[in-house]
Design a protein around this motif. Structure first.
Motif, PDB file in Angstrom:
ATOM      1  N   PHE A  71      -8.909 -27.187  10.132  1.00  0.00           N
ATOM      2  CA  PHE A  71      -7.762 -26.636   9.108  1.00  0.00           C
ATOM      3  C   PHE A  71      -6.421 -26.920  10.083  1.00  0.00           C
ATOM      4  N   CYS A  72      -6.462 -26.425  11.074  1.00  0.00           N
ATOM      5  CA  CYS A  72      -5.261 -26.237  12.113  1.00  0.00           C
ATOM      6  C   CYS A  72      -4.828 -27.862  12.257  1.00  0.00           C
ATOM      7  N   TYR A  73      -5.574 -28.987  12.232  1.00  0.00           N
ATOM      8  CA  TYR A  73      -5.113 -30.057  12.474  1.00  0.00           C
ATOM      9  C   TYR A  73      -4.666 -30.673  11.221  1.00  0.00           C
ATOM     10  N   GLY A  74      -4.992 -29.983   9.993  1.00  0.00           N
ATOM     11  CA  GLY A  74      -4.529 -30.696   8.754  1.00  0.00           C
ATOM     12  C   GLY A  74      -5.627 -31.471   8.229  1.00  0.00           C
ATOM     13  N   VAL A  75      -6.943 -31.531   8.649  1.00  0.00           N
ATOM     14  CA  VAL A  75      -7.949 -32.096   7.958  1.00  0.00           C
ATOM     15  C   VAL A  75      -8.526 -31.355   6.928  1.00  0.00           C
ATOM     16  N   LYS A  76      -8.844 -31.907   5.696  1.00  0.00           N
ATOM     17  CA  LYS A  76      -9.166 -31.413   4.411  1.00  0.00           C
ATOM     18  C   LYS A  76     -10.410 -30.849   4.826  1.00  0.00           C
ATOM     19  N   ILE A  77     -10.704 -29.574   4.376  1.00  0.00           N
ATOM     20  CA  ILE A  77     -12.116 -28.862   4.389  1.00  0.00           C
ATOM     21  C   ILE A  77     -12.624 -28.403   3.205  1.00  0.00           C
ATOM     22  N   GLU A  78     -13.896 -28.523   3.173  1.00  0.00           N
ATOM     23  CA  GLU A  78     -14.539 -28.275   1.935  1.00  0.00           C
ATOM     24  C   GLU A  78     -15.124 -26.669   2.004  1.00  0.00           C
ATOM     25  N   LEU A  79     -14.320 -25.783   0.907  1.00  0.00           N
ATOM     26  CA  LEU A  79     -14.979 -24.354   0.918  1.00  0.00           C
ATOM     27  C   LEU A  79     -16.098 -24.538   0.152  1.00  0.00           C
ATOM     28  N   SER A  80     -16.986 -23.562   0.442  1.00  0.00           N
ATOM     29  CA  SER A  80     -17.961 -23.159  -0.419  1.00  0.00           C
ATOM     30  C   SER A  80     -18.484 -21.895  -0.340  1.00  0.00           C
ATOM     31  N   PRO A  86     -17.292 -16.858   6.525  1.00  0.00           N
ATOM     32  CA  PRO A  86     -17.206 -16.978   7.724  1.00  0.00           C
ATOM     33  C   PRO A  86     -15.735 -17.187   7.859  1.00  0.00           C
ATOM     34  N   LEU A  87     -15.230 -18.307   7.142  1.00  0.00           N
ATOM     35  CA  LEU A  87     -13.701 -18.762   7.234  1.00  0.00           C
ATOM     36  C   LEU A  87     -12.723 -17.501   7.448  1.00  0.00           C
ATOM     37  N   ARG A  88     -13.082 -16.949   6.227  1.00  0.00           N
ATOM     38  CA  ARG A  88     -12.121 -15.721   5.874  1.00  0.00           C
ATOM     39  C   ARG A  88     -12.181 -14.766   7.108  1.00  0.00           C
ATOM     40  N   CYS A  89     -13.198 -14.479   7.635  1.00  0.00           N
ATOM     41  CA  CYS A  89     -13.054 -13.619   8.922  1.00  0.00           C
ATOM     42  C   CYS A  89     -12.635 -14.369  10.009  1.00  0.00           C
ATOM     43  N   ALA A  90     -13.006 -15.767  10.155  1.00  0.00           N
ATOM     44  CA  ALA A  90     -12.156 -16.415  11.171  1.00  0.00           C
ATOM     45  C   ALA A  90     -10.568 -16.374  11.125  1.00  0.00           C
ATOM     46  N   GLY A  91     -10.347 -16.397   9.841  1.00  0.00           N
ATOM     47  CA  GLY A  91      -8.899 -16.254   9.820  1.00  0.00           C
ATOM     48  C   GLY A  91      -8.326 -15.085  10.201  1.00  0.00           C
ATOM     49  N   GLU A  92      -8.815 -14.037   9.994  1.00  0.00           N
ATOM     50  CA  GLU A  92      -8.367 -12.709  10.090  1.00  0.00           C
ATOM     51  C   GLU A  92      -8.514 -12.481  11.668  1.00  0.00           C
ATOM     52  N   PHE A  93      -9.893 -12.958  12.208  1.00  0.00           N
ATOM     53  CA  PHE A  93      -9.727 -12.945  13.793  1.00  0.00           C
ATOM     54  C   PHE A  93      -8.571 -13.572  14.300  1.00  0.00           C
ATOM     55  N   LEU A  94      -8.223 -14.594  13.953  1.00  0.00           N
ATOM     56  CA  LEU A  94      -7.314 -15.766  14.428  1.00  0.00           C
ATOM     57  C   LEU A  94      -5.798 -15.470  14.070  1.00  0.00           C
ATOM     58  N   LEU A 105      -5.048 -19.909   6.488  1.00  0.00           N
ATOM     59  CA  LEU A 105      -6.451 -20.097   5.969  1.00  0.00           C
ATOM     60  C   LEU A 105      -6.865 -18.990   5.328  1.00  0.00           C
ATOM     61  N   ILE A 106      -6.346 -17.796   5.661  1.00  0.00           N
ATOM     62  CA  ILE A 106      -6.539 -16.579   4.906  1.00  0.00           C
ATOM     63  C   ILE A 106      -6.124 -16.828   3.373  1.00  0.00           C
ATOM     64  N   SER A 107      -4.835 -17.150   3.097  1.00  0.00           N
ATOM     65  CA  SER A 107      -4.877 -17.391   1.589  1.00  0.00           C
ATOM     66  C   SER A 107      -5.608 -18.169   0.778  1.00  0.00           C
ATOM     67  N   ARG A 108      -5.981 -19.430   1.620  1.00  0.00           N
ATOM     68  CA  ARG A 108      -6.714 -20.247   0.958  1.00  0.00           C
ATOM     69  C   ARG A 108      -8.176 -19.913   0.737  1.00  0.00           C
ATOM     70  N   THR A 109      -8.817 -19.159   1.764  1.00  0.00           N
ATOM     71  CA  THR A 109     -10.083 -18.306   1.575  1.00  0.00           C
ATOM     72  C   THR A 109     -10.100 -17.336   0.394  1.00  0.00           C
ATOM     73  N   GLU A 110      -9.063 -16.550   0.342  1.00  0.00           N
ATOM     74  CA  GLU A 110      -8.853 -15.614  -0.753  1.00  0.00           C
ATOM     75  C   GLU A 110      -8.770 -16.064  -1.864  1.00  0.00           C
ATOM     76  N   ARG A 111      -8.088 -17.306  -2.095  1.00  0.00           N
ATOM     77  CA  ARG A 111      -7.806 -17.757  -3.449  1.00  0.00           C
ATOM     78  C   ARG A 111      -9.308 -18.449  -3.888  1.00  0.00           C
ATOM     79  N   TYR A 112      -9.959 -18.770  -2.904  1.00  0.00           N
ATOM     80  CA  TYR A 112     -11.313 -19.474  -3.325  1.00  0.00           C
ATOM     81  C   TYR A 112     -12.216 -18.551  -3.754  1.00  0.00           C
ATOM     82  N   LEU A 113     -12.283 -17.348  -2.959  1.00  0.00           N
ATOM     83  CA  LEU A 113     -13.099 -16.338  -3.387  1.00  0.00           C
ATOM     84  C   LEU A 113     -12.756 -15.915  -4.852  1.00  0.00           C
TER      85      LEU A 113
END
Length: 608
Positions: A71-80, A86-94, A105-113
């Motif tokens: 995600f940091c490199y700009g590669v498209k990631i598939e959320l599921s 885990p990605l939401r927690c990783a965004g909080e950790f980083l 990442l936090i806003s992306r994962t929150e929106r998907y949730l």
């Protein structure tokens, strides 16, 4: 795992990585070797500078870190549903916040949730499952609680067929029923419902016990249907506890293997059972009996077993004989089956029934359908356990008289149980035999049962005499009723025909003037009266015989029985000339011939 990454993409999205890399650059002597991320400078820099960053408590592990790096490199990631937590927690950790970088990442994962996961029960269950390895950070972010509330809220308004619960609506309506745009009529009509329903329940059963308990509590707090809660508990228990279902003896494919864990799970299931009875009573009752057998094996707490017995007692009328045959697992019980447990369950049933009908006033005898079903069930249970050599007479007697008199329309089933017990316990004292036979009401025996009992040498003398007396009394009432019906036949026979003719729109006058039909009815009535006269004389003869037998019985009681078991019958036959025709009657026959048919056969024998 070691990742070789560039520092600029990471620093552009993560505040924490930016701070760690900056600190490394200002203090190059610091080096961590456990879990590192290495950044490489471009070729235009003459001397490479390596930063080693250790992240030992990274949420989600190396797989989540790899996705966050993409995600940091700009590669498209598939959320599921499986990776969003885990990605939401990783965004909080980083510290990948929106303030640090837009569309982070936090806003992306929150929106998907909020837009995808929490709007679907199945997706919410998967996300909740993924939170188990993210504690306590996931709990701090409130992800498990949000998923639990979403599941409970969606289940409250969802179509029950999607969870595997039958729906009884429409009564064959051809209109399709839609839930969230899905046609559920196929699942109602056919057999293709198992795929969707089982997948929901399978996902639910994958949750750990703490999360599952929290989910059930949330469902109960929202007054969810007892069927929904009970089905969740049933599926979860069958997956992790062996022996719940007698049809499936395979060990469960789960991590719960120790008896302590199984006991904890079992008590949690019992505690969360809804107090209301399920609409699928027979299936639910079978499951409850499976829980009770397992509770006895695992030696669950007394409170849990008592709660389970009380729950079973509230719907005992839905049980089967196979359900009641609970093996005795305690060395303190000598009997093959746990009779004490069944007696307690029956007590709970009677207490609940008494509370339910309290305040009802009626001139006749109150005989609720549930009471009749339980009466037939207990009679079958008594017949099954009567052959146990270790069953004491007092225990048999107490269970037999536990039901009130209005629980049985006929006592044929009770007589069958008594006959089996006396046959399996020939050493029982005469006093106990009379006590056991006292549980029967001879007035409630059918003619077939009376005929068999009159020739049953296992019964005490007093019981046989009572059977003979009430058999003749029953025959007299039957004949008297037939005579009264025959005398009232001529005036009654004309009226129905006229009413029927009026309803059909035919001519009533033509039918009334039909002389041949009237003469035929008169001839039939005369023949019937002749038959009734002969039967009346036979009744008087039987009354005289009965009176003579009473006097003889009084003398026998005073002098005491003499001779063998069949001597007194022979003396009565020779002395009074009353012969009992032998009829084949198996006391173990599962059904009893209807009373009306038995009366007809008995009358026919006397006429001959």
């Amino acid at each position: 795992m070691t990742f070789h990454l560039h520092k600029f993409p990471l620093m552009s999205k993560s505040r924490k990585l930016h701070e760690l890399i900056t600190e490394q650059e200002t203090n190059p002597t610091r080096n961590q070797s456990n879990f590192s991320a290495e950044e490489e400078e471009g070729d235009e820099i003459e001397q490479e500078q390596h930063c080693h960053i250790s992240l030992p408590d990274f949420p989600g592990g190396s797989e989540t870190l790899e996705t966050a790096a993409k995600f940091c490199y700009g590669v498209k990631i598939e959320l599921s549903a499986s990776n969003v937590a885990p990605l939401r927690c990783a965004g909080e950790f980083l510290e990948m916040t929106e303030e640090y970088s837009e569309d982070n990442l936090i806003s992306r994962t929150e929106r998907y949730l909020s837009q995808s996961v929490l709007k679907s029960v199945k997706e919410s269950i998967k996300t909740l499952k993924s939170c188990e390895r993210l504690m306590p950070l996931a709990e701090t972010l409130g992800i498990p609680q949000r998923c639990i509330e979403a599941i409970a809220e969606r289940a409250l308004s969802a179509d029950p067929s999607l969870f595997g619960w039958p729906v009884s609506d429409g009564r064959g309506s051809s209109n399709p029923v839609l839930w969230n745009g899905i046609d559920t009529s196929v699942r109602r009509r056919g057999t293709s419902r198992t795929t969707n329903s089982d997948s929901w329940l399978e996902d639910l059963a994958l949750l750990s016990l703490p999360l599952f308990k929290r989910l059930i509590l949330a469902m109960r707090a929202r007054d969810l249907s007892p069927d929904v809660i009970e089905s969740c508990l049933m599926y979860y228990a069958k997956k992790y506890i062996p022996g719940i279902s007698r049809s499936n003896r395979k060990p469960p494919s789960s991590s719960v293997v120790s008896e302590t864990e199984q006991r904890e799970l079992l008590e949690a299931i019992i505690t969360n059972l809804p107090s209301e009875n399920s609409s699928r009573s027979s299936l639910a009752t079978r499951f409850l009996f499976g829980l009770l057998r397992t509770a006895n094996i695992l030696n669950a707490s007394e409170a849990s077993r008592a709660a389970l017995e009380r729950k079973i007692g509230s719907q005992l009328e839905q049980a089967t004989l196979d359900d009641l045959l609970i093996p005795s697992y305690s060395y303190l019980n000598e009997t093959l089956y746990d009779v004490d447990c069944v007696e307690r369950i029956l007590g709970y049933f009677l207490d609940g029934l008494e509370a339910g009908i309290e305040g009802e006033i009626g001139d006749g005898i109150i005989r609720p359908p549930a009471m009749m079903l339980v009466g037939k069930l207990i009679d079958g249970y008594l017949s099954e356990i009567a052959s146990d050599a270790n069953l004491k007479p007092d225990k048999f007697y107490e269970l037999a008289i536990a039901l009130p008199e209005n629980a049985r329309l006929f006592d044929d089933g009770l007589y069958r149980a008594v006959d089996v017990y006396l046959k399996a316990h020939p050493w029982v004292a005469e006093e106990d035999r009379e006590k056991i036979c006292g549980v029967m009401d001879c007035q409630k025996l059918t003619l077939e049962a009376c005929t068999h009992a009159a020739q049953n040498e296992r019964l005490p003398l007093r019981a046989v005499v009572q059977v003979l007396f009430f058999e003749q009394l029953q025959l007299r009432h039957a004949i008297t009723g037939s005579i009264l019906a025959a005398e009232a036949a001529p005036p009654e026979s004309g009226r129905p025909s006229n009413l029927q003719l009026e309803q059909e729109g035919e001519s009533a006058v033509a039918a009334a003037q039909d002389g041949s039909t009237w003469r035929a009815a008169v001839r039939e009535n005369q023949v019937l009266r002749l038959d009734m006269d002969s039967m009346r004389s036979r009744v008087h003869e039987l009354e005289r015989e009965c009176s003579t037998m009473k006097k003889a019985i009084e003398k026998i009681d005073q002098l005491g029985p003499s001779g063998g078991g069949g001597g007194w019958r022979g003396s009565l036959t020779k002395r009074f000339g009353c012969k009992f025709k032998t009829q084949v009657c198996d006391s173990h026959e599962p059904t009893v011939v209807e009373t009306r048919k038995a009366r007809h056969q008995h009358q026919h024998q006397h006429q001959q």
